[in-house]
Structure formats: C-alpha cells, structure tokens
Design an enzyme around this catalytic site. Structure first.
Site, PDB file in Angstrom:
ATOM      1  N   ASN A 104      -0.471 -10.466  -3.781  1.00 23.87           N
ATOM      2  CA  ASN A 104       0.151  -9.801  -5.138  1.00 23.87           C
ATOM      3  C   ASN A 104       1.168 -10.601  -5.723  1.00 23.87           C
ATOM      4  OD1 ASN A 104       3.007  -8.166  -7.242  1.00 23.87           O
ATOM      5  ND2 ASN A 104       1.556  -6.537  -6.116  1.00 23.87           N
ATOM      6  N   THR A 156      -2.102  -4.730  -6.763  1.00 29.25           N
ATOM      7  CA  THR A 156      -1.170  -5.093  -8.006  1.00 29.25           C
ATOM      8  C   THR A 156      -0.391  -3.451  -8.008  1.00 29.25           C
ATOM      9  OG1 THR A 156      -0.627  -4.485 -10.170  1.00 29.25           O
ATOM     10  CG2 THR A 156      -2.305  -3.882  -9.688  1.00 29.25           C
ATOM     11  N   GLU A 157       1.277  -3.550  -7.366  1.00 28.50           N
ATOM     12  CA  GLU A 157       1.808  -2.306  -7.447  1.00 28.50           C
ATOM     13  C   GLU A 157       1.738  -1.093  -8.366  1.00 28.50           C
ATOM     14  OE1 GLU A 157       5.354  -5.200  -9.205  1.00 28.50           O
ATOM     15  OE2 GLU A 157       3.047  -5.201  -8.619  1.00 28.50           O
ATOM     16  N   ASN A 158       1.128  -1.695  -9.353  1.00 30.22           N
ATOM     17  CA  ASN A 158       0.542  -0.372 -10.304  1.00 30.22           C
ATOM     18  C   ASN A 158      -0.654   1.223  -9.237  1.00 30.22           C
ATOM     19  OD1 ASN A 158      -0.674  -2.092 -11.302  1.00 30.22           O
ATOM     20  ND2 ASN A 158      -1.201  -0.813 -13.101  1.00 30.22           N
ATOM     21  N   SER A 183       1.248   2.855  -3.542  1.00 28.50           N
ATOM     22  CA  SER A 183       1.662   1.287  -3.741  1.00 28.50           C
ATOM     23  C   SER A 183       2.644   0.106  -2.701  1.00 28.50           C
ATOM     24  CB  SER A 183       1.189   0.872  -4.898  1.00 28.50           C
ATOM     25  OG  SER A 183       0.773   0.095  -5.350  1.00 28.50           O
TER      26      SER A 183
END
Length: 215
Positions: A22, A44-46, A85
């Site tokens: 990440n 990616t955390e989205n 996520s």
C-alpha cells in the site's frame, strides 16, 4: 534525480517480490516507478488491488487511488468495497505500507495526520495501515520546511499509532528499527554522519558496518 525520487528508489529496494504493498500520499506514490509491475501487487484502500500507472490519454476520472490521483488497473486487478479493503488491512493481509510522516521519534512512533492549529488532509487510512500492515516504511524529508528536524526525540504532533515504524528513509539517511531503537544503516548521497547528527534530535545508533565504511 530529485531527493524525493532517491527516497522512493531506496524504499523500492526494501521490497520483496510478490508482496502486497500500500502506497501512501506524496513520496510513497513515486515508489511504483521503481518496481517491476509484474512482480508486486499494489493496493489502495479505496478498493483496488492491482494498481498500476496510466497514460494521460487513458485516464478515467472515476478510477483513482486513495489520494485522488488517477491510476490504471493491471491485468488481473480486482475491485472491492472500501470496507472490504480495510478488512484486508486490519486482517494483516497487506505485506508493506509505505507512508509519509510529519514526525518520527526515538520510540518509533509516527505522527502523520495532524498539525495542531493547521488544516491538513487528515488521517485517511494511516491508523489502520500502521496497525495492520506487516511492515511499515516511512519516507520523508529529514527536516520540515522551516528547517526543524522531523526525526525527533519525542513526537509533538498527535501520534497516529503506538506501533513502531520498521524503516525510516529520508533524504539524508536510512534507519532500521532494531532491538528497541533505530539504527542508522546507510547515508544518502554525500551526506555525512555529522549532517545527520545536526539535523536530528532523536536517539539512534550508528551501525558497525557503516562506521567501518567511514574509517
């Protein structure tokens, strides 16, 4: 090569192929430029695993990373809800998180989400990543814009997590967390040990290997 690019390149050298990584906002996004896209999996955390670069003519305004920058999708990429996520992050399924920082201190604490009295971007996924990722790499310039050290004895900004950062990479040096403290393992460019000392208030040890090289 700019100092930001040097930091990003050095961070890329710390990564193991087939890792799920990440990348935070700022310098961390540059790390992707120094990776074999087929050997690493960018998260990616989205909600995307398989982040890759995208040509300007192929930009999709709806396809962005957590920092709102346009990204591409690698072959085999997968999409998921942001809640899923963060479950990946909190469940320990992210091998490495590369983050920026406002301060890092002698205890390995990281402050990277708030400066009292100033309006900045906010916490984002930093708290979750600092707790959930298997390894934390911090990439930042060694001093702030006003010339004050960012590698300090104790954080004066709000701490993001109580988990130590494993590696700190700045434009001056590389530090690894070993045996309860940071160890200076490498100098960047033509930086001297004195340069690091004069721009740092944190406690750290200089590695024996580095001392040998300097003798």
């Amino acid at each position: 090569m700019t100092f930001k690019e040097r930091i990003a390149k050095k961070a890329a050298e710390q990564l193991v192929p087939c890792s799920i990584i990440n990348l935070g906002i700022g310098i961390p996004t540059l790390v992707a430029n120094y990776l074999d896209k087929d050997a690493y999996y960018l998260h990616t955390e989205n909600g995307l695993l398989g982040v890759t670069s995208v040509a300007e003519e192929d930009i999709d305004p709806l396809l962005v990373n957590a920092g709102k920058l346009p990204v591409g999708e690698a072959a085999g990429a997968s999409y998921f809800h942001s809640a899923d996520s963060f479950s990946m992050i909190r469940g320990g399924h992210i091998d490495v998180a590369i983050l920026g920082a406002l301060q890092v201190d002698s205890k390995g604490m990281v402050a990277n989400w708030a400066i009292p009295g100033k309006d900045i971007i906010g916490v984002g996924g930093a708290m979750d990543l600092l707790v959930g990722a298997k390894k934390i790499i911090i990439t930042t310039n060694h001093v702030a814009k006003d010339g004050t050290p960012k590698f300090v004895k104790e954080c004066t900004y709000p701490v993001t997590s109580t988990r130590q950062a494993d590696i700190l990479i700045t434009d001056l040096a590389v530090f690894h967390w070993k045996n309860g403290r940071y160890e200076l393992t490498e100098l960047m460019g033509d930086t001297s040990l004195k340069d690091v000392e004069e721009n740092t208030t944190a406690f750290y040890k200089v590695s024996e290997q580095l001392l040998e090289k300097r003798r």
